[in-house]
Motif scaffolding. Structure first.
Motif, PDB file in Angstrom:
ATOM      1  N   GLU A   1       0.856  -1.197   0.000  1.00 32.81           N
ATOM      2  CA  GLU A   1       0.000   0.000   0.000  1.00 32.81           C
ATOM      3  C   GLU A   1       0.889   1.244   0.000  1.00 32.81           C
ATOM      4  O   GLU A   1       1.758   1.376   0.843  1.00 32.81           O
ATOM      5  CB  GLU A   1      -0.889  -0.002   1.241  1.00 32.81           C
ATOM      6  CG  GLU A   1      -1.771   1.231   1.376  1.00 32.81           C
ATOM      7  CD  GLU A   1      -2.598   1.209   2.667  1.00 32.81           C
ATOM      8  OE1 GLU A   1      -3.762   0.801   2.589  1.00 32.81           O
ATOM      9  OE2 GLU A   1      -2.066   1.586   3.714  1.00 32.81           O
ATOM     10  N   ALA A   2       0.679   2.136  -0.962  1.00 36.37           N
ATOM     11  CA  ALA A   2       1.484   3.342  -1.031  1.00 36.37           C
ATOM     12  C   ALA A   2       1.111   4.252   0.129  1.00 36.37           C
ATOM     13  O   ALA A   2      -0.050   4.319   0.540  1.00 36.37           O
ATOM     14  CB  ALA A   2       1.236   4.052  -2.356  1.00 36.37           C
ATOM     15  N   SER A  27      -4.866   5.978  -0.766  1.00 34.00           N
ATOM     16  CA  SER A  27      -6.082   5.727  -1.529  1.00 34.00           C
ATOM     17  C   SER A  27      -7.230   5.281  -0.618  1.00 34.00           C
ATOM     18  O   SER A  27      -7.068   4.395   0.223  1.00 34.00           O
ATOM     19  CB  SER A  27      -5.805   4.646  -2.572  1.00 34.00           C
ATOM     20  OG  SER A  27      -6.977   4.340  -3.296  1.00 34.00           O
ATOM     21  N   GLY A  28      -8.366   5.947  -0.778  1.00 39.55           N
ATOM     22  CA  GLY A  28      -9.536   5.575   0.016  1.00 39.55           C
ATOM     23  C   GLY A  28      -9.677   6.316   1.328  1.00 39.55           C
ATOM     24  O   GLY A  28     -10.697   6.175   2.010  1.00 39.55           O
ATOM     25  N   PHE A  49      -9.660  18.250   6.319  1.00 44.48           N
ATOM     26  CA  PHE A  49     -10.697  18.033   5.316  1.00 44.48           C
ATOM     27  C   PHE A  49     -11.380  16.690   5.546  1.00 44.48           C
ATOM     28  O   PHE A  49     -10.733  15.707   5.887  1.00 44.48           O
ATOM     29  CB  PHE A  49     -10.092  17.988   3.903  1.00 44.48           C
ATOM     30  CG  PHE A  49      -9.555  19.286   3.399  1.00 44.48           C
ATOM     31  CD1 PHE A  49      -8.204  19.597   3.538  1.00 44.48           C
ATOM     32  CD2 PHE A  49     -10.380  20.193   2.752  1.00 44.48           C
ATOM     33  CE1 PHE A  49      -7.694  20.785   3.051  1.00 44.48           C
ATOM     34  CE2 PHE A  49      -9.879  21.383   2.252  1.00 44.48           C
ATOM     35  CZ  PHE A  49      -8.527  21.682   2.409  1.00 44.48           C
ATOM     36  N   GLN A  50     -12.670  16.669   5.326  1.00 47.97           N
ATOM     37  CA  GLN A  50     -13.408  15.413   5.244  1.00 47.97           C
ATOM     38  C   GLN A  50     -13.936  15.360   3.810  1.00 47.97           C
ATOM     39  O   GLN A  50     -14.798  16.158   3.428  1.00 47.97           O
ATOM     40  CB  GLN A  50     -14.554  15.378   6.255  1.00 47.97           C
ATOM     41  CG  GLN A  50     -15.405  14.134   6.198  1.00 47.97           C
ATOM     42  CD  GLN A  50     -14.696  12.908   6.713  1.00 47.97           C
ATOM     43  OE1 GLN A  50     -13.654  13.003   7.358  1.00 47.97           O
ATOM     44  NE2 GLN A  50     -15.244  11.746   6.432  1.00 47.97           N
ATOM     45  N   GLY A  72     -11.885  15.632  -3.481  1.00 42.35           N
ATOM     46  CA  GLY A  72     -11.746  14.805  -2.297  1.00 42.35           C
ATOM     47  C   GLY A  72     -10.552  13.880  -2.298  1.00 42.35           C
ATOM     48  O   GLY A  72     -10.542  12.892  -1.554  1.00 42.35           O
ATOM     49  N   VAL A  73      -9.529  14.187  -3.132  1.00 40.88           N
ATOM     50  CA  VAL A  73      -8.349  13.319  -3.147  1.00 40.88           C
ATOM     51  C   VAL A  73      -7.113  14.153  -2.808  1.00 40.88           C
ATOM     52  O   VAL A  73      -6.833  14.406  -1.644  1.00 40.88           O
ATOM     53  CB  VAL A  73      -8.198  12.600  -4.499  1.00 40.88           C
ATOM     54  CG1 VAL A  73      -6.997  11.661  -4.478  1.00 40.88           C
ATOM     55  CG2 VAL A  73      -9.460  11.801  -4.812  1.00 40.88           C
TER      56      VAL A  73
END
Lengths: 114, 109
Positions: A1-2, A27-28, A49-50, A72-73
């Motif tokens: 996982e990065a 990610s995620g 941030f959400q 959102g990323v």
């Protein structure tokens, strides 16, 4: 996982110039944080941030600092104009959800303002 | 308000010595408590955590117990190694994270 990615790793600017930092969370991860860590101190939360909405920006100096998280990323943190006291390491972190306790930190961007 | 106070460093120990780094907190409610570690040139990593009173967090030989009565979360390790040299941050999460100022640990061979 990065892990959490940040760039640049180092930046040197003169006072009154502008600078921007970039963060790509895991990610995620819905929640993203920007911290300022001044030498010899612990990290101080600047903004949280959400997804792409701001949850907490109470300690962000809004006259010169701004941040956004489009889609959102990824997120960018900007300082304009920079002051000498902005010299610090800017840390980005992310967590799976706002309620999640574990934050994962990026390597940070070391900013020097001359 | 919410805050974390941890002992100032640097702390210098010989290899295999016992380590204690003190951390006390102030919170308006019942926070989760954490220890993060920052190795030279790296980002902060979660070392251990405890989410309620009397919980003990542990990882890599490090331990800390959430003491509500003394509002403390002291970090301990029975036998430190040179590779444990780093800066250790105590933190609490009560709606948002608050970090202590960090304690630098130097372990000599």
């Amino acid at each position: 996982e990065a892990g959490v990615a940040q760039s640049p790793r180092y930046k040197i600017i003169e006072k009154r110039q502008s600078v921007a930092f970039w963060c790509n969370p895991i990610s995620g991860h819905a929640t993203l944080y920007w911290y300022q860590q001044i030498l010899g101190q612990g990290p101080k939360l600047l903004i949280q941030f959400q997804n792409n909405g701001v949850v907490d920006d109470s300690q962000l100096p809004k006259d010169r600092f701004s941040a956004e998280r489009l889609k959102g990323v990824d997120s960018t943190l900007k300082i304009q104009p920079a002051k000498l006291e902005d010299s610090a390491v800017y840390l980005c972190a992310s967590s799976l959800a706002r309620e999640s306790d574990t934050q994962y930190f990026g390597p940070g961007t070391r900013l020097t303002v001359l | 308000g919410n805050s974390v106070t941890q002992m100032e460093g640097p702390v210098t120990l010989s290899e295999e010595a016992f380590l204690t780094i003190n951390c006390t907190y102030t919170a308006t409610g019942y926070p989760s408590l954490f220890w993060y570690v920052q190795y030279p040139g790296e980002g902060l990593q979660l070392l251990l955590k405890a989410t309620k009173a009397d919980d003990k967090g542990s990882n890599k030989g490090f331990e800390a117990t959430y003491r509500k009565e003394t509002t403390s979360f002291h970090l301990e390790k029975g036998s430190v190694q040179v590779s444990d040299s780093a800066v250790y941050f105590c933190a609490l999460n009560f709606n948002k994270f608050y970090f202590g100022s960090g304690t630098k640990l130097n372990v000599k061979p």
